[in-house]
Write a protein that holds these residues in place. Structure first.
Motif, PDB file in Angstrom:
ATOM      1  N   ARG A  53      14.223   3.642  -8.057  1.00 57.83           N
ATOM      2  CA  ARG A  53      14.986   4.536  -7.313  1.00 57.83           C
ATOM      3  C   ARG A  53      14.232   6.076  -7.223  1.00 57.83           C
ATOM      4  O   ARG A  53      14.251   6.470  -6.071  1.00 57.83           O
ATOM      5  CB  ARG A  53      16.317   4.822  -7.772  1.00 57.83           C
ATOM      6  N   GLY A  54      13.470   6.529  -8.201  1.00 55.83           N
ATOM      7  CA  GLY A  54      12.987   7.898  -8.147  1.00 55.83           C
ATOM      8  C   GLY A  54      11.596   7.712  -7.174  1.00 55.83           C
ATOM      9  O   GLY A  54      11.471   8.646  -6.357  1.00 55.83           O
ATOM     10  N   ILE A  55      10.815   6.692  -7.218  1.00 56.70           N
ATOM     11  CA  ILE A  55       9.770   6.614  -6.372  1.00 56.70           C
ATOM     12  C   ILE A  55      10.021   6.493  -4.726  1.00 56.70           C
ATOM     13  O   ILE A  55       9.556   7.039  -3.897  1.00 56.70           O
ATOM     14  CB  ILE A  55       8.619   5.754  -6.573  1.00 56.70           C
ATOM     15  N   ILE A  56      11.289   5.880  -4.702  1.00 51.55           N
ATOM     16  CA  ILE A  56      11.748   5.590  -3.083  1.00 51.55           C
ATOM     17  C   ILE A  56      12.278   6.707  -2.872  1.00 51.55           C
ATOM     18  O   ILE A  56      11.925   7.180  -1.639  1.00 51.55           O
ATOM     19  CB  ILE A  56      12.824   4.481  -3.194  1.00 51.55           C
ATOM     20  N   LYS A  58      11.137  10.144  -3.778  1.00 50.50           N
ATOM     21  CA  LYS A  58      10.130  10.756  -3.332  1.00 50.50           C
ATOM     22  C   LYS A  58       9.276  10.191  -2.068  1.00 50.50           C
ATOM     23  O   LYS A  58       8.814  11.346  -1.337  1.00 50.50           O
ATOM     24  CB  LYS A  58       9.021  10.610  -4.560  1.00 50.50           C
ATOM     25  N   ALA A  59       9.222   8.988  -1.877  1.00 53.69           N
ATOM     26  CA  ALA A  59       8.396   8.489  -0.719  1.00 53.69           C
ATOM     27  C   ALA A  59       9.355   9.149   0.634  1.00 53.69           C
ATOM     28  O   ALA A  59       8.797   9.357   1.407  1.00 53.69           O
ATOM     29  CB  ALA A  59       8.244   7.234  -0.794  1.00 53.69           C
ATOM     30  N   ASN A  60      10.633   8.881   0.383  1.00 53.42           N
ATOM     31  CA  ASN A  60      11.403   9.259   1.639  1.00 53.42           C
ATOM     32  C   ASN A  60      11.471  10.648   1.764  1.00 53.42           C
ATOM     33  O   ASN A  60      11.382  11.163   3.012  1.00 53.42           O
ATOM     34  CB  ASN A  60      12.907   8.916   1.427  1.00 53.42           C
ATOM     35  N   ARG A  61      11.360  11.665   0.734  1.00 53.56           N
ATOM     36  CA  ARG A  61      11.331  13.022   1.117  1.00 53.56           C
ATOM     37  C   ARG A  61       9.922  13.325   1.622  1.00 53.56           C
ATOM     38  O   ARG A  61       9.729  14.235   2.421  1.00 53.56           O
ATOM     39  CB  ARG A  61      11.363  13.742  -0.370  1.00 53.56           C
ATOM     40  N   MET A  62       9.016  12.595   1.311  1.00 55.09           N
ATOM     41  CA  MET A  62       7.570  13.206   1.634  1.00 55.09           C
ATOM     42  C   MET A  62       7.509  12.500   3.226  1.00 55.09           C
ATOM     43  O   MET A  62       6.900  13.166   4.059  1.00 55.09           O
ATOM     44  CB  MET A  62       6.341  12.131   1.030  1.00 55.09           C
ATOM     45  N   LEU A  63       8.223  11.595   3.610  1.00 56.54           N
ATOM     46  CA  LEU A  63       8.303  11.094   4.926  1.00 56.54           C
ATOM     47  C   LEU A  63       8.949  12.097   5.766  1.00 56.54           C
ATOM     48  O   LEU A  63       8.500  12.582   7.074  1.00 56.54           O
ATOM     49  CB  LEU A  63       8.875  10.054   5.240  1.00 56.54           C
ATOM     50  N   LEU A  90       4.375   4.529  -3.607  1.00 54.73           N
ATOM     51  CA  LEU A  90       4.889   3.563  -3.771  1.00 54.73           C
ATOM     52  C   LEU A  90       3.877   2.436  -4.522  1.00 54.73           C
ATOM     53  O   LEU A  90       4.415   1.321  -4.907  1.00 54.73           O
ATOM     54  CB  LEU A  90       5.104   2.880  -2.476  1.00 54.73           C
ATOM     55  N   GLU A  91       2.743   2.769  -4.629  1.00 56.57           N
ATOM     56  CA  GLU A  91       1.842   1.726  -5.272  1.00 56.57           C
ATOM     57  C   GLU A  91       1.206   2.163  -6.620  1.00 56.57           C
ATOM     58  O   GLU A  91       0.784   1.293  -7.576  1.00 56.57           O
ATOM     59  CB  GLU A  91       0.466   1.580  -4.408  1.00 56.57           C
ATOM     60  N   TYR A  92       1.576   3.453  -7.123  1.00 59.27           N
ATOM     61  CA  TYR A  92       1.409   3.701  -8.432  1.00 59.27           C
ATOM     62  C   TYR A  92       1.692   2.703  -9.509  1.00 59.27           C
ATOM     63  O   TYR A  92       2.950   2.744  -9.824  1.00 59.27           O
ATOM     64  CB  TYR A  92       1.388   5.370  -8.788  1.00 59.27           C
ATOM     65  N   CYS A  93       0.988   2.404 -10.493  1.00 65.21           N
ATOM     66  CA  CYS A  93       1.125   1.404 -11.597  1.00 65.21           C
ATOM     67  C   CYS A  93       2.110   0.436 -11.202  1.00 65.21           C
ATOM     68  O   CYS A  93       2.890  -0.109 -11.914  1.00 65.21           O
ATOM     69  CB  CYS A  93       1.863   2.346 -12.640  1.00 65.21           C
ATOM     70  N   VAL A  94       2.082  -0.066  -9.747  1.00 61.45           N
ATOM     71  CA  VAL A  94       2.882  -1.287  -9.644  1.00 61.45           C
ATOM     72  C   VAL A  94       2.433  -2.466 -10.458  1.00 61.45           C
ATOM     73  O   VAL A  94       3.315  -3.244 -10.511  1.00 61.45           O
ATOM     74  CB  VAL A  94       2.578  -1.584  -7.979  1.00 61.45           C
ATOM     75  N   GLN A  95       1.447  -2.599 -11.008  1.00 63.28           N
ATOM     76  CA  GLN A  95       1.177  -3.736 -11.929  1.00 63.28           C
ATOM     77  C   GLN A  95       1.997  -3.807 -12.947  1.00 63.28           C
ATOM     78  O   GLN A  95       2.340  -4.862 -13.652  1.00 63.28           O
ATOM     79  CB  GLN A  95      -0.252  -3.790 -12.449  1.00 63.28           C
ATOM     80  N   VAL A  96       2.283  -2.594 -13.468  1.00 60.18           N
ATOM     81  CA  VAL A  96       3.458  -2.532 -14.532  1.00 60.18           C
ATOM     82  C   VAL A  96       4.818  -2.743 -14.192  1.00 60.18           C
ATOM     83  O   VAL A  96       5.585  -3.407 -14.847  1.00 60.18           O
ATOM     84  CB  VAL A  96       3.322  -1.026 -15.145  1.00 60.18           C
ATOM     85  N   TRP A  97       5.368  -2.246 -13.244  1.00 64.99           N
ATOM     86  CA  TRP A  97       6.521  -2.162 -12.946  1.00 64.99           C
ATOM     87  C   TRP A  97       6.976  -3.017 -11.530  1.00 64.99           C
ATOM     88  O   TRP A  97       8.057  -3.132 -11.230  1.00 64.99           O
ATOM     89  CB  TRP A  97       7.398  -0.698 -12.476  1.00 64.99           C
ATOM     90  N   SER A  98       6.228  -3.995 -11.279  1.00 65.76           N
ATOM     91  CA  SER A  98       6.310  -4.890 -10.143  1.00 65.76           C
ATOM     92  C   SER A  98       7.694  -5.315  -9.875  1.00 65.76           C
ATOM     93  O   SER A  98       8.211  -6.093 -10.830  1.00 65.76           O
ATOM     94  CB  SER A  98       5.374  -6.023 -10.142  1.00 65.76           C
ATOM     95  N   ASN A 106      13.351  -4.698  -0.738  1.00 67.81           N
ATOM     96  CA  ASN A 106      13.831  -4.467   0.610  1.00 67.81           C
ATOM     97  C   ASN A 106      13.770  -2.945   0.493  1.00 67.81           C
ATOM     98  O   ASN A 106      13.428  -2.255   1.514  1.00 67.81           O
ATOM     99  CB  ASN A 106      15.164  -4.695   0.622  1.00 67.81           C
ATOM    100  N   LEU A 107      14.415  -1.860  -0.452  1.00 65.79           N
ATOM    101  CA  LEU A 107      14.087  -0.722  -0.518  1.00 65.79           C
ATOM    102  C   LEU A 107      12.592  -0.180  -0.218  1.00 65.79           C
ATOM    103  O   LEU A 107      12.277   0.585   0.478  1.00 65.79           O
ATOM    104  CB  LEU A 107      14.722  -0.035  -1.813  1.00 65.79           C
ATOM    105  N   ILE A 108      11.860  -0.918  -1.206  1.00 60.84           N
ATOM    106  CA  ILE A 108      10.296  -0.132  -1.029  1.00 60.84           C
ATOM    107  C   ILE A 108       9.698  -0.481   0.377  1.00 60.84           C
ATOM    108  O   ILE A 108       9.301   0.215   0.909  1.00 60.84           O
ATOM    109  CB  ILE A 108       9.718  -0.889  -2.251  1.00 60.84           C
ATOM    110  N   GLU A 109       9.902  -1.657   0.687  1.00 59.91           N
ATOM    111  CA  GLU A 109       9.372  -2.034   1.989  1.00 59.91           C
ATOM    112  C   GLU A 109      10.294  -1.211   3.140  1.00 59.91           C
ATOM    113  O   GLU A 109       9.633  -0.949   4.087  1.00 59.91           O
ATOM    114  CB  GLU A 109       9.628  -3.412   2.346  1.00 59.91           C
TER     115      GLU A 109
END
Length: 140
Positions: A53-56, A58-63, A90-98, A106-109
């Motif tokens: 939820r936090g990264i979504i 941040k990304a929306n604010r940046m957009l 959206l991609e930072y450490c995605v291997q951990v929190w995938s 859906n939210l990330i995409e």
């Protein structure tokens, strides 16, 4: 090496954990429900919901800042801004929190979907065609 009791936090994991209080010296150790480590937030149930939820957000604010900061967009400007300012969030450490839950996928995409709508010349194309034209891949 001495532990700094003020910086030390305890997280109880598992449902059968007795959740005991621990002390070091004479100080009680702080108990936390979620913790940030290397920028990734994990909770006591080993879920990453708060982080996603936090990264979504941040990304929306940046957009939003990109949309406000530029009066006209074309594919070239978009490809200079989006891969540098939004996609790394959206991609930072995605291997951990995938994300494995469809609602988070859906939210990330959806963030990338909104980003591609910023380019006026691509508005009539489908999302997949926009990605192809911009040489981007789906995030998940």
């Amino acid at each position: 090496m001495e532990f700094n009791v003020d910086k030390f936090k305890m997280m109880h994991l598992g449902s059968s954990n007795p959740k005991s209080n621990y002390t070091m010296g004479r100080a009680n150790l702080a108990i936390t429900k979620d913790e940030r480590d290397l920028g990734v937030i994990i909770d006591d149930k080993l879920k990453f919901d708060k982080h996603i939820r936090g990264i979504i957000n941040k990304a929306n604010r940046m957009l939003g800042l990109i949309r406000i900061g530029f009066s006209c967009y074309d594919e070239e400007i978009f490809m200079h801004l989006y891969p540098v300012l939004v996609r790394p969030l959206l991609e930072y450490c995605v291997q951990v929190w995938s994300p494995y839950k469809q609602k988070y996928i859906n939210l990330i995409e959806g963030v990338q979907r909104r980003a591609t709508r910023l380019v006026p010349s691509l508005r009539k194309l489908s999302y997949e065609k926009k990605l192809e034209k911009l040489k981007l891949t789906m995030l998940i």
